[in-house]
Design a protein around this motif. Structure first.
Motif, PDB file in Angstrom:
ATOM      1  N   UNK A   1      16.694  96.003 110.756  1.00 16.77           N
ATOM      2  CA  UNK A   1      15.627  96.550 109.924  1.00 16.77           C
ATOM      3  C   UNK A   1      15.499  95.767 108.616  1.00 16.77           C
ATOM      4  N   UNK A   2      16.643  95.358 108.060  1.00 13.32           N
ATOM      5  CA  UNK A   2      16.610  94.547 106.850  1.00 13.32           C
ATOM      6  C   UNK A   2      15.937  93.208 107.089  1.00 13.32           C
TER       7      UNK A   2
ATOM      8  N   UNK B   1       8.620  90.545 106.874  1.00 14.21           N
ATOM      9  CA  UNK B   1       7.282  91.126 106.950  1.00 14.21           C
ATOM     10  C   UNK B   1       6.782  91.819 105.685  1.00 14.21           C
ATOM     11  N   UNK B   2       7.678  92.323 104.855  1.00 15.82           N
ATOM     12  CA  UNK B   2       7.230  93.072 103.678  1.00 15.82           C
ATOM     13  C   UNK B   2       6.921  92.123 102.522  1.00 15.82           C
TER      14      UNK B   2
ATOM     15  N   UNK C   1       8.919  98.668 114.720  1.00 18.92           N
ATOM     16  CA  UNK C   1       9.259  99.003 113.334  1.00 18.92           C
ATOM     17  C   UNK C   1       8.040  98.837 112.435  1.00 18.92           C
ATOM     18  N   UNK C   2       7.935  99.721 111.452  1.00 18.55           N
ATOM     19  CA  UNK C   2       6.840  99.649 110.496  1.00 18.55           C
ATOM     20  C   UNK C   2       7.405  99.603 109.077  1.00 18.55           C
ATOM     21  N   UNK C   3       6.801  98.752 108.268  1.00 16.32           N
ATOM     22  CA  UNK C   3       7.293  98.536 106.911  1.00 16.32           C
ATOM     23  C   UNK C   3       7.318  99.817 106.093  1.00 16.32           C
ATOM     24  N   UNK C   4       6.217 100.584 106.123  1.00 17.30           N
ATOM     25  CA  UNK C   4       6.143 101.774 105.272  1.00 17.30           C
ATOM     26  C   UNK C   4       7.193 102.811 105.654  1.00 17.30           C
TER      27      UNK C   4
ATOM     28  N   UNK D   1       6.952  90.530  98.938  1.00 11.95           N
ATOM     29  CA  UNK D   1       8.030  90.511  97.944  1.00 11.95           C
ATOM     30  C   UNK D   1       7.772  91.507  96.820  1.00 11.95           C
ATOM     31  N   UNK D   2       6.522  91.586  96.362  1.00 16.07           N
ATOM     32  CA  UNK D   2       6.187  92.508  95.271  1.00 16.07           C
ATOM     33  C   UNK D   2       6.467  93.955  95.668  1.00 16.07           C
ATOM     34  N   UNK D   3       6.212  94.286  96.933  1.00 12.99           N
ATOM     35  CA  UNK D   3       6.463  95.649  97.407  1.00 12.99           C
ATOM     36  C   UNK D   3       7.962  95.936  97.452  1.00 12.99           C
ATOM     37  N   UNK D   4       8.746  94.978  97.919  1.00 14.13           N
ATOM     38  CA  UNK D   4      10.199  95.149  97.939  1.00 14.13           C
ATOM     39  C   UNK D   4      10.744  95.323  96.523  1.00 14.13           C
ATOM     40  N   UNK D   5      10.193  94.569  95.582  1.00 15.86           N
ATOM     41  CA  UNK D   5      10.625  94.693  94.190  1.00 15.86           C
ATOM     42  C   UNK D   5      10.301  96.079  93.643  1.00 15.86           C
ATOM     43  N   UNK D   6       9.124  96.581  93.969  1.00 16.06           N
ATOM     44  CA  UNK D   6       8.711  97.894  93.477  1.00 16.06           C
ATOM     45  C   UNK D   6       9.605  98.998  94.044  1.00 16.06           C
TER      46      UNK D   6
END
Length: 207
Positions: A20-21, A27-28, A1-4, A30-35
């Motif tokens: 996947x969640x 791995x992702x 699995x890849x984050x992007x 937090x700032x990216x998940x928020x965005x």
């Protein structure tokens, strides 16, 4: 699995699996998940307006027979520190809430063995007669389950009666952990996970 790749699917509206969640959680950034979450929110509710509500929590009673291990709030029936909130206390709290621009009262409390449906119907009606514009956000699923058990009734019937008496919305309280093995260990007197979900489904049916 890849984050992007997972985030790209989420942005397209795909449902991710539990695995996947968990992968994103571990791995992702937090700032990216928020965005990404904000981008999804913008698709569903465009704009930059954020709303909130001012409300006040008030406990109906601290008498409870649920026996939750983590609770320092409850008192057994007959305990010298037990109470049931009276109407004058509600009036004071509601009027203070209005003074601060609030409009909602969150009512929750213990599983009192003597407070059934008629008590809450009477309370809600009285509060709505005194304060017609007050929003009542009251009684989580465990309390609905408790009242239903006392009445020998159904979730739908209890919720319908409370709605007619003035209940505006139902808080999602008492979930803690919706795993019955854990619930039996920490809060054996509360409804199980499936009943919690059933009550929420019933609340949506009642509207």
């Amino acid at each position: 699995m890849q984050t992007d790749q997972l985030l790209a699917r989420a942005l397209e509206g795909d449902f991710l699996s539990i695995e996947e969640g968990v992968f994103l959680f571990e791995n992702a950034p937090t700032a990216l998940l928020m965005e990404v979450g904000n981008q999804i929110r913008q698709k569903k509710v465009p704009g930059d307006v954020v709303t909130w509500i001012i409300d006040r929590n008030s406990n109906t009673t601290n008498v409870c027979i649920a026996n939750c291990k983590f609770c320092n709030f409850y008192r057994r029936p007959g305990h010298e520190e037990s109470y049931v909130t009276d109407i004058e206390t509600y009036k004071q709290k509601i009027e203070e809430t209005f003074e601060f621009g609030g409009e909602q009262l969150l009512l929750q409390g213990g599983h009192h063995p003597d407070l059934g449906l008629s008590y809450y119907v009477g309370l809600f009606k009285e509060l709505k007669e005194l304060y017609p514009n007050l929003k009542l956000h009251a009684l989580g699923p465990p309390e609905i389950a408790h009242i239903t058990k006392l009445e020998g009734s159904s979730h739908i019937e209890v919720l319908q009666a409370l709605k007619e008496a003035g209940l505006d919305s139902l808080p999602g309280a008492g979930a803690e952990i919706l795993n019955d093995r854990v619930r039996r260990l920490i809060s054996k007197g509360k409804c199980g996970g499936q009943e919690w979900l059933d009550i929420m489904h019933a609340a949506h049916k009642v509207g």
